[in-house]
Design a protein around this motif. Structure first.
Motif, PDB file in Angstrom:
ATOM      1  N   GLU A  81       0.547  -0.988   0.396  1.00 57.49           N
ATOM      2  CA  GLU A  81      -0.142   0.045   0.094  1.00 57.49           C
ATOM      3  C   GLU A  81       0.859   1.217  -0.037  1.00 57.49           C
ATOM      4  O   GLU A  81       1.966   1.523   0.763  1.00 57.49           O
ATOM      5  CB  GLU A  81      -0.730   0.315   1.448  1.00 57.49           C
ATOM      6  CG  GLU A  81      -0.166   0.164   2.018  1.00 57.49           C
ATOM      7  CD  GLU A  81      -0.978   0.361   3.451  1.00 57.49           C
ATOM      8  OE1 GLU A  81      -1.979  -0.148   4.064  1.00 57.49           O
ATOM      9  OE2 GLU A  81      -0.181   0.076   4.768  1.00 57.49           O
ATOM     10  N   ILE A  82       0.497   2.163  -0.961  1.00 56.35           N
ATOM     11  CA  ILE A  82       1.283   3.725  -0.159  1.00 56.35           C
ATOM     12  C   ILE A  82       0.557   4.284   1.211  1.00 56.35           C
ATOM     13  O   ILE A  82      -1.293   4.395   0.868  1.00 56.35           O
ATOM     14  CB  ILE A  82       0.565   4.572  -1.000  1.00 56.35           C
ATOM     15  CG1 ILE A  82       1.636   4.205  -2.720  1.00 56.35           C
ATOM     16  CG2 ILE A  82       0.933   6.447  -0.653  1.00 56.35           C
ATOM     17  CD1 ILE A  82       0.823   4.954  -4.139  1.00 56.35           C
ATOM     18  N   LEU A 116      -0.968  -1.829  -6.315  1.00 57.90           N
ATOM     19  CA  LEU A 116      -1.222  -0.766  -4.713  1.00 57.90           C
ATOM     20  C   LEU A 116      -1.740  -0.211  -4.012  1.00 57.90           C
ATOM     21  O   LEU A 116      -2.970   0.291  -4.816  1.00 57.90           O
ATOM     22  CB  LEU A 116       0.298   0.484  -4.476  1.00 57.90           C
ATOM     23  CG  LEU A 116       1.378  -0.069  -5.237  1.00 57.90           C
ATOM     24  CD1 LEU A 116       2.327   0.977  -5.495  1.00 57.90           C
ATOM     25  CD2 LEU A 116       2.159  -0.709  -4.076  1.00 57.90           C
ATOM     26  N   ARG A 117      -2.234  -0.770  -2.488  1.00 55.50           N
ATOM     27  CA  ARG A 117      -4.174   0.187  -2.986  1.00 55.50           C
ATOM     28  C   ARG A 117      -3.810   1.142  -1.512  1.00 55.50           C
ATOM     29  O   ARG A 117      -2.654   1.564  -1.227  1.00 55.50           O
ATOM     30  CB  ARG A 117      -4.329  -1.509  -0.897  1.00 55.50           C
ATOM     31  CG  ARG A 117      -5.568  -0.844  -0.408  1.00 55.50           C
ATOM     32  CD  ARG A 117      -5.776  -2.234   0.837  1.00 55.50           C
ATOM     33  NE  ARG A 117      -6.574  -1.921   1.086  1.00 55.50           N
ATOM     34  CZ  ARG A 117      -7.324  -1.592   2.327  1.00 55.50           C
ATOM     35  NH1 ARG A 117      -6.296  -0.946   3.103  1.00 55.50           N
ATOM     36  NH2 ARG A 117      -9.104  -1.186   3.116  1.00 55.50           N
ATOM     37  N   ILE A 118      -4.628   2.086  -1.542  1.00 58.04           N
ATOM     38  CA  ILE A 118      -5.083   3.908  -1.726  1.00 58.04           C
ATOM     39  C   ILE A 118      -5.475   3.553  -0.422  1.00 58.04           C
ATOM     40  O   ILE A 118      -7.194   3.820  -1.097  1.00 58.04           O
ATOM     41  CB  ILE A 118      -4.758   4.413  -2.361  1.00 58.04           C
ATOM     42  CG1 ILE A 118      -2.794   3.936  -3.298  1.00 58.04           C
ATOM     43  CG2 ILE A 118      -4.751   5.463  -2.646  1.00 58.04           C
ATOM     44  CD1 ILE A 118      -3.219   4.615  -5.034  1.00 58.04           C
ATOM     45  N   VAL A 119      -5.347   3.893   0.919  1.00 58.17           N
ATOM     46  CA  VAL A 119      -7.007   4.045   1.815  1.00 58.17           C
ATOM     47  C   VAL A 119      -6.913   6.147   1.220  1.00 58.17           C
ATOM     48  O   VAL A 119      -6.270   5.822   1.435  1.00 58.17           O
ATOM     49  CB  VAL A 119      -6.476   3.264   3.013  1.00 58.17           C
ATOM     50  CG1 VAL A 119      -8.306   4.463   3.331  1.00 58.17           C
ATOM     51  CG2 VAL A 119      -6.774   1.754   2.903  1.00 58.17           C
ATOM     52  N   SER A 120      -7.372   6.717   0.804  1.00 57.34           N
ATOM     53  CA  SER A 120      -7.165   7.963   0.049  1.00 57.34           C
ATOM     54  C   SER A 120      -8.785   8.736   0.970  1.00 57.34           C
ATOM     55  O   SER A 120      -9.554   8.780   1.129  1.00 57.34           O
ATOM     56  CB  SER A 120      -7.767   8.345  -1.650  1.00 57.34           C
ATOM     57  OG  SER A 120      -7.782   9.007  -1.977  1.00 57.34           O
ATOM     58  N   LEU A 150     -14.020   6.061   3.487  1.00 56.31           N
ATOM     59  CA  LEU A 150     -12.379   7.026   2.711  1.00 56.31           C
ATOM     60  C   LEU A 150     -13.000   6.165   1.532  1.00 56.31           C
ATOM     61  O   LEU A 150     -13.267   4.579   1.694  1.00 56.31           O
ATOM     62  CB  LEU A 150     -11.417   6.965   3.007  1.00 56.31           C
ATOM     63  CG  LEU A 150     -11.370   7.557   4.629  1.00 56.31           C
ATOM     64  CD1 LEU A 150     -10.088   7.012   5.294  1.00 56.31           C
ATOM     65  CD2 LEU A 150     -11.499   9.372   4.560  1.00 56.31           C
ATOM     66  N   PRO A 151     -12.531   6.549  -0.046  1.00 53.97           N
ATOM     67  CA  PRO A 151     -12.273   5.811  -0.818  1.00 53.97           C
ATOM     68  C   PRO A 151     -11.301   4.706  -0.508  1.00 53.97           C
ATOM     69  O   PRO A 151     -10.444   5.217  -0.306  1.00 53.97           O
ATOM     70  CB  PRO A 151     -12.507   6.668  -1.718  1.00 53.97           C
ATOM     71  CG  PRO A 151     -12.398   7.401  -1.513  1.00 53.97           C
ATOM     72  CD  PRO A 151     -12.445   7.985  -0.088  1.00 53.97           C
ATOM     73  N   VAL A 152     -11.414   3.466  -1.176  1.00 50.61           N
ATOM     74  CA  VAL A 152     -10.202   2.143  -1.138  1.00 50.61           C
ATOM     75  C   VAL A 152     -10.265   2.586  -2.849  1.00 50.61           C
ATOM     76  O   VAL A 152     -10.944   2.065  -3.930  1.00 50.61           O
ATOM     77  CB  VAL A 152     -10.371   1.171  -0.737  1.00 50.61           C
ATOM     78  CG1 VAL A 152      -9.231   0.303  -0.605  1.00 50.61           C
ATOM     79  CG2 VAL A 152     -10.799   1.046   0.587  1.00 50.61           C
ATOM     80  N   LEU A 153      -8.863   2.427  -3.221  1.00 47.08           N
ATOM     81  CA  LEU A 153      -8.335   2.234  -4.584  1.00 47.08           C
ATOM     82  C   LEU A 153      -7.001   1.729  -4.298  1.00 47.08           C
ATOM     83  O   LEU A 153      -6.810   1.070  -3.659  1.00 47.08           O
ATOM     84  CB  LEU A 153      -7.939   3.703  -5.258  1.00 47.08           C
ATOM     85  CG  LEU A 153      -9.534   4.748  -4.935  1.00 47.08           C
ATOM     86  CD1 LEU A 153      -8.785   6.337  -4.053  1.00 47.08           C
ATOM     87  CD2 LEU A 153      -9.041   5.578  -6.225  1.00 47.08           C
TER      88      LEU A 153
END
Length: 157
Positions: A81-82, A116-120, A150-153
């Motif tokens: 993840e980031i 990569l997972r991003i919780v943005s 929160l969006p997860v990308l």
């Protein structure tokens, strides 16, 4: 990308950068106009500790003014993840975020991660989508008694 003639330099973070990076993260988050009560509640989430720097791939962007950007990438609880991406308000919109995400992608390639997972933050979602990240879900993130998600990308490498 950041132009080669730019006075910005991207380098690996050092443990002694932790205090300044935490300050950068907190000021960057505050630049989006969140209420003070929310910012106080997020203080620990916005900390970039020396330990985090030691255990993850963390890169900083610095200029003559000091550190103006940071990205942290590593193994999270749900995979690669980031974990942090923060750009000072003065340096936003200059390609620095894109350059730092490029560093994260290089780490992912070296580690043979496929995404990569991003919780943005909701304000950052359009930025990530312009880089090719796609929404894959949401996570509950209530703050100061207010319901929030929160969006997860996912960003394919």
């Amino acid at each position: 990308m950041v132009p080669e003639s730019s006075p910005l330099r991207i380098r690996r973070a050092r443990a002694e950068d932790a205090t300044e990076l935490t300050r950068l993260a907190r000021h960057s988050k505050a630049s989006w106009g969140y209420p003070d009560a929310w910012l106080r509640e997020w203080e620990s989430e916005l900390e970039i500790s020396a330990e985090y720097i030691r255990w993850n791939s963390v890169f900083v962007a610095e200029s003559e003014r000091g550190l103006v950007g940071v990205i942290g990438v590593g193994e999270g609880p749900e995979g690669p993840e980031i974990g942090h991406l923060w750009i000072s308000a003065e340096a936003q919109g200059q390609g620095l975020g894109r350059a730092l995400v490029g560093r994260a992608i290089r780490v992912a390639v070296q580690e043979r991660w496929v995404s990569l997972r991003i919780v943005s933050d909701p304000f950052a979602q359009p930025f990530y989508e312009r880089l090719g990240a796609v929404p894959v879900g949401k996570v509950d993130a209530p703050v100061a008694g207010t319901e929030r998600t929160l969006p997860v990308l996912r960003l394919e490498v």
